[in-house]
Design a protein around this motif. Structure first.
Motif, PDB file in Angstrom:
ATOM      1  N   ASN A 114      39.772  82.311  33.843  1.00  3.00           N
ATOM      2  CA  ASN A 114      39.973  81.011  33.206  1.00  3.00           C
ATOM      3  C   ASN A 114      39.424  81.084  31.787  1.00  3.00           C
ATOM      4  O   ASN A 114      38.841  82.094  31.387  1.00  3.00           O
ATOM      5  N   GLU A 115      39.633  80.006  31.059  1.00  2.00           N
ATOM      6  CA  GLU A 115      39.118  79.861  29.700  1.00  2.00           C
ATOM      7  C   GLU A 115      38.285  78.593  29.730  1.00  2.00           C
ATOM      8  O   GLU A 115      38.839  77.494  29.791  1.00  2.00           O
ATOM      9  N   SER A 116      36.983  78.739  29.728  1.00  3.32           N
ATOM     10  CA  SER A 116      36.109  77.601  30.009  1.00  3.32           C
ATOM     11  C   SER A 116      35.242  77.243  28.808  1.00  3.32           C
ATOM     12  O   SER A 116      34.839  78.111  28.030  1.00  3.32           O
ATOM     13  N   PHE A 117      34.966  75.953  28.701  1.00  5.64           N
ATOM     14  CA  PHE A 117      34.059  75.434  27.686  1.00  5.64           C
ATOM     15  C   PHE A 117      33.051  74.515  28.367  1.00  5.64           C
ATOM     16  O   PHE A 117      33.371  73.882  29.372  1.00  5.64           O
ATOM     17  N   TYR A 134      34.501  72.218  31.274  1.00  6.96           N
ATOM     18  CA  TYR A 134      35.957  72.110  31.205  1.00  6.96           C
ATOM     19  C   TYR A 134      36.564  73.467  31.525  1.00  6.96           C
ATOM     20  O   TYR A 134      36.145  74.488  30.971  1.00  6.96           O
ATOM     21  N   PHE A 135      37.524  73.463  32.424  1.00 10.17           N
ATOM     22  CA  PHE A 135      38.304  74.671  32.681  1.00 10.17           C
ATOM     23  C   PHE A 135      39.719  74.225  32.973  1.00 10.17           C
ATOM     24  O   PHE A 135      39.969  73.040  33.216  1.00 10.17           O
ATOM     25  N   ASN A 136      40.618  75.176  32.946  1.00  8.70           N
ATOM     26  CA  ASN A 136      42.020  74.824  33.199  1.00  8.70           C
ATOM     27  C   ASN A 136      42.237  74.715  34.702  1.00  8.70           C
ATOM     28  O   ASN A 136      42.192  75.726  35.406  1.00  8.70           O
TER      29      ASN A 136
END
Lengths: 150, 152
Positions: A114-117, A134-136
């Motif tokens: 994933n691409e997480s913030f 936040y993640f997709n």
């Protein structure tokens, strides 16, 4: 009234301490050391997961519940590595923006990425008191059942 | 917009946060022609969680303008809730959370939570923006912003 130790530290030292905590945070997750990892949290720490789907809660309150959730998630991993890990200090020295890209080899086979913030807030002692992640969910939803023991 | 000269870090943050408040005020008014002036000519917008059929990167004012004009046109009315600005130590960067709520022209309700990181250039315009949103909720908006396929 005694001032908590953290409030005595200059802003730059608090930022450095918080980055060190987050490096430990992600290293301990990679190692699956969830009990030790949970000590980075304040007892009353909370996590928000705005894009949570399925059985994953949108809000977790308290270090004990956070530890249980992450234990369940970690049980679904054969191996976890972070391909990207970046920290960006915020104007408030007790807050940190983080970006990470997990690569998980799942116990049941397959991989998850994933691409997480996230936004972390620390208390005066350097413990995490609040975390918004936040993640997709399009990447997460199909794998959450694999993460959970229950 | 005034260049950065002689501004303290705190003044730069205040200017950039004011720009973001203006950004959402103009979107609420659906005034994308004024809104696009807040962006640098060679701006880039990233939408990492964009659902299928939506670009994950927009480059330059014309593309950013066209995309948001279509998005905002899908709303009958929209608000963005209380903007929660989160300035970074680097005064040229501001993160923010916002909460779109609206009624689409299709009649459906729309709600989402967005998180973004905005990078401002020396003149105070948005040079780079990275915006996250729940793609499942956004699908309804994307569908509504597409031209009718002529079924009726």
């Amino acid at each position: 009234m005694a001032m908590p130790e953290g409030e005595m530290l200059p802003a730059a030292d608090r930022r450095a301490r918080n980055i060190d905590s987050l490096r430990r945070y992600f290293r301990l997750l990679e190692e699956g050391e969830i009990d030790e990892w949970s000590t980075l949290w304040a007892a009353e720490g909370t996590q928000l997961v705005p894009y949570a789907t399925g059985a994953l809660p949108r809000e977790i309150n308290g270090r004990d519940d956070i530890r249980v959730l992450y234990r369940n998630i970690a049980a679904g991993f054969e191996r976890l590595r972070y391909l990207v890990l970046e920290f960006q200090p915020m104007a408030d020295p007790d807050m940190m923006l983080a970006r990470w890209r997990p690569l998980c080899h799942l116990v049941g086979g397959g991989e998850y990425t994933n691409e997480s913030f996230g936004i972390f807030r620390f208390d005066a002692q350097g413990k995490i008191v609040h975390f918004v992640e936040y993640f997709n969910p399009a990447g997460f939803v199909e794998n959450y059942d694999s993460f959970s023991e229950e | 917009m005034t260049p950065n000269e002689r501004r303290t870090a705190e003044q730069l943050r205040e200017r950039n946060i004011a720009t973001l408040r203006n950004y959402f005020g103009l979107l609420r008014q659906k005034n994308t022609d004024a809104w696009i002036d807040l962006w640098a000519e060679r701006c880039v917008a990233f939408l990492p969680y964009a659902p299928e059929g939506v670009p994950r990167m927009l480059t330059g004012r014309p593309d950013v303008h066209a995309f948001h004009r279509d998005q905002i046109a899908a709303y009958r009315e929209v608000s963005f809730g209380e903007l929660a600005p989160l300035p970074l130590e680097d005064p040229s960067r501001v993160a923010a959370r916002w909460f779109p709520r609206g009624r689409l022209v299709s009649g459906a309700d729309y709600a989402n939570e967005h998180f973004g990181i905005f990078e401002f250039d020396g003149s105070g315009r948005i040079a780079v923006a990275t915006e996250f949103f729940d793609p499942a909720a956004a699908t309804a908006l994307v569908d509504a912003s597409r031209p009718s396929r002529g079924a009726v």
